[in-house]
Design an enzyme around this catalytic site. Structure first.
Site, PDB file in Angstrom:
ATOM      1  N   ASP A   1      21.320  33.628 -15.925  1.00 45.77           N
ATOM      2  CA  ASP A   1      21.972  34.894 -15.605  1.00 45.77           C
ATOM      3  C   ASP A   1      21.221  36.108 -16.191  1.00 45.77           C
ATOM      4  OD1 ASP A   1      24.481  36.266 -14.641  1.00 45.77           O
ATOM      5  OD2 ASP A   1      24.467  36.852 -16.756  1.00 45.77           O
TER       6      ASP A   1
ATOM      7  N   ASP B   1      24.168  24.978 -18.440  1.00 41.63           N
ATOM      8  CA  ASP B   1      25.619  25.234 -18.462  1.00 41.63           C
ATOM      9  C   ASP B   1      26.248  25.239 -17.066  1.00 41.63           C
ATOM     10  OD1 ASP B   1      25.123  25.590 -21.114  1.00 41.63           O
ATOM     11  OD2 ASP B   1      25.799  27.671 -21.232  1.00 41.63           O
TER      12      ASP B   1
END
Ligand code: F6P
Length: 367
Positions: free
Chosen positions: A121, A145
């Site tokens: 991200d 994740d």
């Protein structure tokens, strides 16, 4: 002087099994095409920004067989954000400065047709900002994740789940022998995907994730029930970002300039202390898996996903699909805008079928 077009690749943020398979995927697709050459910037954008520059032309020798290798051959860092670049003052203190204009100039003068940023991200937000400044950016999503919303799954995640499950299995046998409560802490800052998958694959009694704040009374009830019914041992898997209802996440502010992350870790020990202070029939032990989840060789699924994402990223270079990221959706590779890709996190919704599966397997979420 080569008349080939130049592509730059870099890996940013935390490492992840499969990064090398992406690099090799891009390299081989480029070689197959014949009109391009691939360069790697060492340690994310630091390679371009450093003096002398640290960029390397990738070739057969550097990329041969790397799909099975963990980590990244071109290195990575959490401290390479060109918009928030760490610099040390003469007195030894650190501050950050914006070096993005300098980076854009350097990329232009080096003549790169495209820049492929393999990252999570944070890295893709940097990609988007550079794209807005005119850099022909392409993103490849990465994170163990699995918290990127634009893609159904990221490479590295399944390997992390496999590692966590193998280790969870080992904790189950020792929990049973000693009639103990075993807590295993796994990664997962904002999303509990690794914990949830491991809980189902390993058969945990309790699974604690960031999306469902836990209540100690409920956890104690579940533990007591197991001891009263004679099973007398409990295995708990907890994500590092899980927190008690009305509590705080357990971690500490990063001391590294340019690293915005809070360093999570320790909620497993916190939970152990909380359980110990409230009961005296069960011994409790905690194991924190930490970075072993990110290391070593990727499993076959992740190698395949990573390789195909590398090939797709090069297709996007040829099609000039800049400002976009590769995404895996419904068993196909697609493209999404970097803006869309970094809008929201992929967190576990409470009506997700795996939450339902876990509940029906008797797993308590501690709520
Ligand atoms: O973002 C992936 C992740 O694995 C998180 O779950 C974890 O909090 C973080 O990386 C730790 O990264 P590092 O130790 O490299 O800062």
């Amino acid at each position: 002087m080569s008349d080939k077009k130049k592509v730059l690749v870099l890996t940013g943020g935390g490492d992840c099994p499969g990064l090398n398979a992406v690099i090799r995927g891009i390299y081989k697709a480029i070689k197959y095409d014949g009109n391009y050459e691939l360069w790697g910037s060492i340690e994310a954008f630091n390679g371009v920004l450093s003096e002398p520059m640290d960029i390397v032309k990738l070739d057969d020798d550097l990329t041969r067989g790397i799909h099975v290798k963990g980590g990244t051959i071109i290195k990575t860092t959490n401290r390479g954000n060109p918009f928030d670049y760490p610099v040390q003052s003469e007195d030894g203190t650190w501050t950050t400065i914006n070096r993005s204009d300098e980076l854009v100039e350097k990329i232009k003068s080096l003549g790169f047709e495209a820049v492929i940023n393999i990252g999570g991200d944070g890295s893709q937000k940097i990609s988007q900002h550079l794209f807005e400044k005119g850099v022909p950016m392409i993103g490849v999503p990465k994170t163990i994740d699995n918290d990127l919303s634009a893609t159904d799954v990221t490479f590295g995640f399944s390997t992390a789940v496999q590692i966590a499950t193998n280790l969870f299995d080992k904790l189950v046998t020792t929990a049973e022998s000693h009639r103990r409560v075993m807590i295993m802490e796994v990664m997962g800052r904002d999303a509990g995907w690794i914990a949830l998958h491991t809980a189902i694959a390993g058969g945990a009694e309790i699974c604690l994730i960031p999306e469902i704040p836990f209540n100690l009374d409920q956890i104690l009830k579940s533990i007591e029930k197991r001891y009263v019914t004679g099973k007398g041992f409990v295995n708990i898997v907890i994500a590092e970002g899980a927190k008690e209802a009305e509590g705080e996440v357990v971690g500490s502010k990063s001391i590294d300039a340019g690293d915005a992350h809070v360093k999570l870790g320790g909620v497993g020990n916190y939970l152990r202390a909380r359980i110990e202070e409230r009961q005296n029939f069960a011994q409790v032990r905690t194991t924190i898996l930490g970075h072993v989840q990110r290391g070593g060789t990727p499993i076959a699924f992740d190698r395949i996903l990573a390789t195909s994402m590398g090939v797709k990223a090069f297709d996007m270079v040829k099609e000039k699909q800049f400002g976009k990221m590769v995404a895996y959706k419904n068993h196909r590779l697609e493209t999404v805008t970097l803006k869309e890709a970094t809008n929201t996190y992929n967190v576990i919704s409470l009506d997700h079928y795996l939450v339902e599966t876990a509940r029906k397997m008797g797993v308590s979420f501690g709520n």
